[in-house]
Design a protein around this motif. Structure first.
Motif, PDB file in Angstrom:
ATOM      1  N   UNK A 117       0.852  -1.194   0.000  1.00 14.39           N
ATOM      2  CA  UNK A 117       0.000   0.000   0.000  1.00 14.39           C
ATOM      3  C   UNK A 117       0.889   1.246   0.000  1.00 14.39           C
ATOM      4  N   UNK A 118       0.259   2.399  -0.016  1.00 12.01           N
ATOM      5  CA  UNK A 118       1.043   3.647  -0.014  1.00 12.01           C
ATOM      6  C   UNK A 118       1.769   3.867   1.305  1.00 12.01           C
ATOM      7  N   UNK A 119       1.403   3.111   2.345  1.00 12.68           N
ATOM      8  CA  UNK A 119       2.077   3.209   3.635  1.00 12.68           C
ATOM      9  C   UNK A 119       3.042   2.056   3.865  1.00 12.68           C
ATOM     10  N   UNK A 153      11.701  -3.391  -0.400  1.00 14.83           N
ATOM     11  CA  UNK A 153      12.399  -2.317  -1.106  1.00 14.83           C
ATOM     12  C   UNK A 153      11.429  -1.506  -1.975  1.00 14.83           C
ATOM     13  N   UNK A 154      10.524  -2.217  -2.639  1.00  7.76           N
ATOM     14  CA  UNK A 154       9.617  -1.519  -3.545  1.00  7.76           C
ATOM     15  C   UNK A 154       8.692  -0.574  -2.773  1.00  7.76           C
ATOM     16  N   UNK A 155       8.245  -1.012  -1.608  1.00  7.39           N
ATOM     17  CA  UNK A 155       7.409  -0.130  -0.780  1.00  7.39           C
ATOM     18  C   UNK A 155       8.176   1.119  -0.341  1.00  7.39           C
ATOM     19  N   UNK A 156       9.468   0.952  -0.081  1.00  7.04           N
ATOM     20  CA  UNK A 156      10.297   2.117   0.270  1.00  7.04           C
ATOM     21  C   UNK A 156      10.337   3.107  -0.883  1.00  7.04           C
ATOM     22  N   UNK A 166      14.437   1.600  -6.000  1.00  6.83           N
ATOM     23  CA  UNK A 166      14.032   0.920  -7.233  1.00  6.83           C
ATOM     24  C   UNK A 166      15.228   0.170  -7.834  1.00  6.83           C
ATOM     25  N   UNK A 167      16.396   0.766  -7.730  1.00  5.01           N
ATOM     26  CA  UNK A 167      17.621   0.107  -8.205  1.00  5.01           C
ATOM     27  C   UNK A 167      17.887  -1.147  -7.377  1.00  5.01           C
ATOM     28  N   UNK A 168      17.644  -1.069  -6.063  1.00  4.83           N
ATOM     29  CA  UNK A 168      17.814  -2.253  -5.215  1.00  4.83           C
ATOM     30  C   UNK A 168      16.877  -3.373  -5.654  1.00  4.83           C
ATOM     31  N   UNK A 169      15.650  -3.022  -5.997  1.00  6.73           N
ATOM     32  CA  UNK A 169      14.688  -4.022  -6.490  1.00  6.73           C
ATOM     33  C   UNK A 169      15.204  -4.674  -7.771  1.00  6.73           C
ATOM     34  N   UNK A 170      15.685  -3.855  -8.673  1.00  8.05           N
ATOM     35  CA  UNK A 170      16.188  -4.374  -9.950  1.00  8.05           C
ATOM     36  C   UNK A 170      17.393  -5.281  -9.729  1.00  8.05           C
TER      37      UNK A 170
END
Length: 610
Positions: A117-119, A153-156, A166-170
């Motif tokens: 979610x956004x939170x 990571x993506x929520x962050x 986003x780079x960490x996710x990738x």
């Protein structure tokens, strides 16, 4: 009319209630300002009894927080969730409250529903704190590369819009070979040149070459903006890598001219005002720069600019004397420019009377590199590095110079090289083994090649003696390299093992990247393996699967002859299905791609009147 009046009365009563709550909260604020916390708390308890919406409870919580009433803060939020189950705002504030209080377990339990979610970043903070607590003395680098942390990571990123997350996710996806998945989360705009270059690399690995070029060009713009502003700190990138990835992306899209333009732009920076190459600096890139010179030299050679080719390839060989691609191109260039072409009778007649045409004069004055110099460079590097690839290159030059060498003698020479470079019983350098097996297959020695490869895999991956080879292959396929799987699939086809061949080819083409079931063709698999699988699909009646795979290969290959052959095969499938219209269209396109495709031309003529 009666129902309308009731609705109006209800609406008015709610507004009056809200005004009453607002007034009471204002009274509480006055008490807090006077530091009369006991009276303020009693008033808030009375207000809470009639509170319902999550905003009411958050208003009460905020005032308890000002007074430092931690226990009442928690109870208020819990009561609010009792009346508003799973409310994200209340859950977010309570999770954050637990984090501030150091109650990580409670934060994790309560905040789990925030993920996605956004939170979600609040729950992510709880995960990070728990991870740090459990791994105080461990390898944190390894811990934070856990694939389970991807949604964290993506929520962050969602909560902060900081593209580093986003780079960490990738990076997590890239570490699993899931290139398309990594590319799918790319941002639209980037603020730092280093980030733009990162996404250019991701897009290239995912075979999204157009997107890779866009990010490369965005990197150039960000670098220019940084230079113009005099601020370079956050925009420092490897410019050799940038030029290489952009040029290679253009090459993959068959735009060789643009690729050379990118390479030339960088290489020209290494020349003086007169166009001569400057001495190579000590800290010059030794990984990618040699490839850039070789690719530009190849472009010059293919476009008739032998003088430029000689300058580039000589510079490469002088500065990187053990770089095999440069030595190989240097050897080819030396052989081509030193060989004497066969002239027509009219050309020879002119020479006999002491006359030469302008074209003959140009040929006579062509740039030349002595073959002996190429052989010397190869032998010198071979002595210094003992590189098995140089053994092969040296052998190839020997075969070129000695026309009496038979294929049998060539195979015997390769056996000696293979045995000389043996790393263990039945274990050899991969590239040398691959080259040798291809030579064996080319000379119809399939059984010898298969026996050699079976012994190699059995030794490398410790095959139990009581285990049958093809059972062993099926069980261990995830451990093999994509090249090994391709050879195995080829040999399974040769041995008429349809089930194993299909399984191995599908694994190599679709599953080796770790993105099984998504229909993506692995970036590392060869076009020939894809073509073989498409042929296999066609043979077992899976026509549409065959066409889909042929289309995928056609879109990624830059070889016009291969593309033409693929389109011709699609035409034949359509023709076998009675779809003359699509068959004719594909046959015409195949001929347009390669005028020398006789099979496509014949089919085109045949379909002209059908």
């Amino acid at each position: 009319m009666t129902s309308l009046c009731v609705s109006l009365l209800f609406s008015c009563s709610k507004k009056a209630e809200h005004r009453s709550l607002s007034n009471r909260l204002e009274d509480v604020d006055s008490l807090i300002a006077q530091h009369d916390y006991d009276s303020a708390c009693r008033e808030l308890e009375a207000i809470e009894e009639n509170a319902y919406s999550h905003w009411d409870f958050l208003s009460i919580f905020r005032r308890y927080k000002i007074m430092g009433e931690s226990r009442r803060c928690e109870n208020t939020l819990r009561n609010g969730l009792g009346k508003n189950p799973d409310n994200l705002e209340l859950t977010c504030v309570l999770t954050n409250f637990y984090l501030k209080e150091g109650n990580i377990d409670a934060a994790l339990n309560r905040g789990k529903i925030l993920q996605g979610t956004k939170y979600g970043s609040v729950y992510s903070e709880a995960v990070f704190k728990e991870t740090l607590q459990k791994n105080k003395t461990g390898d944190l680098d390894k811990v934070f590369k856990n694939q389970d942390l991807y949604p964290v990571y993506y929520d962050c990123y969602v909560g902060t819009e900081n593209q580093c997350w986003l780079i960490d996710c990738a990076l997590l996806r890239l570490s699993q070979g899931a290139y398309e998945s990594a590319a799918s989360i790319h941002p639209g705009e980037v603020e730092r040149a280093s980030d733009a270059l990162f996404w250019a690399l991701v897009m290239f690995d995912a075979r999204r070459f157009g997107d890779s070029i866009n990010y490369s060009q965005a990197t150039h713009k960000l670098l220019k903006d940084a230079r113009d502003s005099g601020f370079k700190g956050k925009n420092k990138v490897d410019e050799v890598l940038l030029a290489s990835i952009e040029a290679d992306a253009f090459t993959a899209l068959m735009d060789q001219e643009s690729a050379e333009k990118v390479r030339k732009q960088y290489i020209d920076q290494m020349k003086d005002a007169k166009g001569n190459f400057l001495p190579l600096s000590e800290n010059a890139d030794s990984r990618l720069l040699p490839y850039m010179f070789v690719n530009s030299a190849k472009w010059a050679s293919e476009n008739g600019n032998d003088d430029e080719c000689r300058k580039l390839i000589t510079y490469a060989c002088d500065n990187w004397p053990d770089f095999v691609p440069a030595l190989a191109l240097y050897a080819d260039f030396a052989w081509r420019t030193s060989s004497v072409r066969k002239e027509s009778e009219s050309q020879m007649a002119l020479r006999d009377v002491g006359i030469t045409s302008v074209e003959q004069q140009r040929y006579d004055n062509r740039v030349k590199v002595p073959v002996e110099d190429a052989v010397f460079r190869i032998d010198e590097s071979l002595a210094a590095t003992n590189n098995p690839l140089l053994f092969i290159l040296s052998l190839e030059m020997h075969y070129r110079l000695d026309k009496t060498t038979t294929p049998k003698e060539k195979i015997a020479g390769l056996w000696k090289i293979l045995e000389k470079n043996q790393l263990g019983k039945h274990i050899y350098p991969n590239l040398l083994l691959d080259y040798f097996m291809v030579e064996l297959i080319k000379n119809n020695q399939h059984d010898v090649a298969l026996d050699l490869f079976m012994n190699f895999l059995g030794a490398k991956y410790e095959k139990p003696e009581d285990k049958k080879f093809w059972e062993f292959v099926t069980e261990k396929k995830s451990a093999f390299t994509v090249d090994e799987i391709e050879f195995l699939a080829y040999f399974a086809t040769y041995c008429l093992k349809e089930k194993e061949a299909l399984e191995l080819y599908e694994y190599a083409v679709y599953e080796h990247t770790g993105e099984a079931g998504q229909g993506f063709v692995s970036p590392g698999v060869s076009d020939s393996a894809c073509i073989n699988l498409a042929m296999l699909y066609n043979c077992i009646g899976r026509k549409q699967d065959s066409i889909d795979l042929y289309n995928s290969i056609s879109s990624r290959t830059g070889d016009m002859k291969v593309k033409s052959m693929i389109i011709y095969r699609i035409a034949m499938i359509f023709y076998s299905e009675g779809d003359v219209k699509n068959a004719r269209r594909c046959a015409e396109y195949a001929v347009e791609l390669d005028k020398g495709n006789a099979q496509a031309a014949l089919l085109k003529s045949k379909l002209r009147y059908e």
